[in-house]
Design an enzyme around this catalytic site. Structure first.
Site, PDB file in Angstrom:
ATOM      1  N   LYS A 202       0.915  -1.189   0.485  1.00  0.00           N
ATOM      2  CA  LYS A 202       0.415  -0.266   0.155  1.00  0.00           C
ATOM      3  C   LYS A 202       0.694   1.396  -0.008  1.00  0.00           C
ATOM      4  CE  LYS A 202      -3.706  -0.147  -0.426  1.00  0.00           C
ATOM      5  NZ  LYS A 202      -4.991  -0.721  -1.306  1.00  0.00           N
TER       6      LYS A 202
ATOM      7  N   SER B  44      -2.875 -12.870   2.962  1.00  0.00           N
ATOM      8  CA  SER B  44      -3.277 -12.730   1.413  1.00  0.00           C
ATOM      9  C   SER B  44      -2.017 -12.564   0.538  1.00  0.00           C
ATOM     10  CB  SER B  44      -3.713 -11.337   1.195  1.00  0.00           C
ATOM     11  OG  SER B  44      -2.609 -10.258   1.616  1.00  0.00           O
TER      12      SER B  44
END
Lengths: 90, 309
Positions: free
Chosen positions: B52, B269
């Site tokens: 991110k 993830s």
């Protein structure tokens, strides 16, 4: 009577119901009752052998049932059982 | 008062974002043909520890250049964790105040990190998830348009553009344009859309494969089950050649294998990305599969799945 609070992500399986009342006296009983009432929900809660999926987060009145008695946690009149999904998105 | 151009000139930490390594999976791939290679792009090498940072850096850069963050205005957004940590880290370095709306289900370690980094936190209804947090952030932004720059990572094109500008080019460069399959999960969909779009343009023969959790109730933090979620505006539905569905059980088992057989301690993830990459790789006689691994497992060590066999 206590209430099961359904997260947004699962309301498609509960005909849009946000809260579902239950007469069950334990967390496990309430989930089974919910799955019986809404069969489409069952595979999301339970594995193929009927065990509760370990990543399903359950809270009774804001307390994680993992810190209580798990699915054996008793439900009393007016209790709220919340089913919480993992956080999604970024 | 420091101007936007001065902030950008001295953006030391922000320049450390990107150029993460590709790590070849050596052991969990032992059943594959010798002509098939699988790589994970190790995004925990970014300054705040996740993929991110790329989107946060690009959103901040574009906002500063456009003058959208000025006069002490605060960046406001919703986050499930990693994006908030990225904003908080880069925002601290740039002296930009950050306010975040996070769902009550946020990972406790992520919450502690955000508090340590000095972010103003608002906790939204856990039942409403990340879409609910986004709604609260949008309402706050509408109530105080002069106080906030509302970044809205789900609709902000800078999110996917970050990956079009950095992640995609790095993968093409580091594989010498030999990749045959690109694999990424769907959360805000920025990584998939941006990197996938670049790879599709530069390596037209490559397959662009997305994956999502198989259920709205899952343990794959950061990923969205699109059929039951608000679809992010930046998602390009024409891009995926295929969308795989991965179970939490598959990802948890793979997280343990990656830790114990590859020395890679990754989050769920990233483990799901490895599962998806192996599904793709198992169909091939030859090829190079690259999957994005969004973060490490350090924030999730108290989760019970690590104790499995």
């Amino acid at each position: 009577m206590s209430n099961i609070r359904v997260p947004t992500a699962l309301r498609a399986y509960t005909e849009g119901q946000i809260e579902v009342p239950t007469k069950a006296t334990t967390v496990g009983g309430a989930l089974q009752e919910l799955a019986d009432r809404y069969p489409g929900l069952a595979p999301h809660l339970f594995g193929s052998e009927g065990q509760l999926r370990p990543y399903v987060n359950l809270f009774v009145n804001d307390q994680d049932v993992r810190t209580l008695a798990g699915v054996q946690t008793p439900l009393a009149e007016g209790d709220k059982l919340m089913i919480l999904p993992s956080v999604a998105g970024g | 008062m420091i101007g936007a151009s001065q902030l950008l000139e001295r953006r030391g930490l922000i320049d450390q974002v990107g150029n993460t390594p590709l790590i070849r999976l050596e052991h969990v791939t032992s059943h594959l043909s010798d002509a098939v290679q699988v790589f994970g792009k190790a995004e925990w090498h970014n300054p705040s520890g996740s993929v991110k940072d790329r989107a946060a850096a690009e959103i901040l850069r574009q906002a500063l250049e456009a003058g959208a963050i000025r006069d002490g205005r605060t960046l406001l957004d919703s986050s499930s964790g990693n994006m908030g940590i990225a904003y908080a880290t880069l925002g601290a370095a740039l002296r930009i105040p950050i306010r975040l709306v996070v769902p009550g289900t946020i990972n406790p370690v992520s919450k502690q990190l955000l508090q340590a980094l000095g972010v103003e936190l608002e906790i939204s209804d856990p039942l409403e998830g990340s879409d609910g947090a986004r709604q609260v952030a949008a309402e706050l932004a509408a109530q105080h348009p002069d106080r906030y720059f509302y970044a809205d990572q789900y609709s902000n094109p800078a999110n996917w553009q970050a990956h079009y500008r950095t992640t995609g080019p790095e993968i093409v460069r580091d594989t010498q344009a030999r990749l045959t399959h690109f694999v990424a999960g769907l959360g805000t969909t920025g990584t998939f859309t941006g990197a996938g779009r670049w790879i599709k343009e530069q390596v037209p023969g490559a397959s662009i494969v997305a994956f999502q959790p198989n259920s709205p109730l899952n343990g794959l933090e950061g990923l969205k089950h699109l059929p039951t979620s608000r679809i992010p505006e930046i998602f390009d539905p024409t891009l995926p050649d295929e969308i795989l569905e991965i179970t939490t059980e598959q990802a948890h088992a793979m997280a343990r294998r990656l830790a114990r057989e590859e020395g890679l301690l990754v989050g769920a993830s990233a483990a799901a990305a490895a599962v998806a990459a192996l599904i793709v790789a198992e169909r091939l006689e030859s090829g190079t599969v690259v999957a994005v691994f969004p973060d490490s497992g350090l924030k999730y060590l108290d989760e019970s799945f690590w104790r499995g066999p």
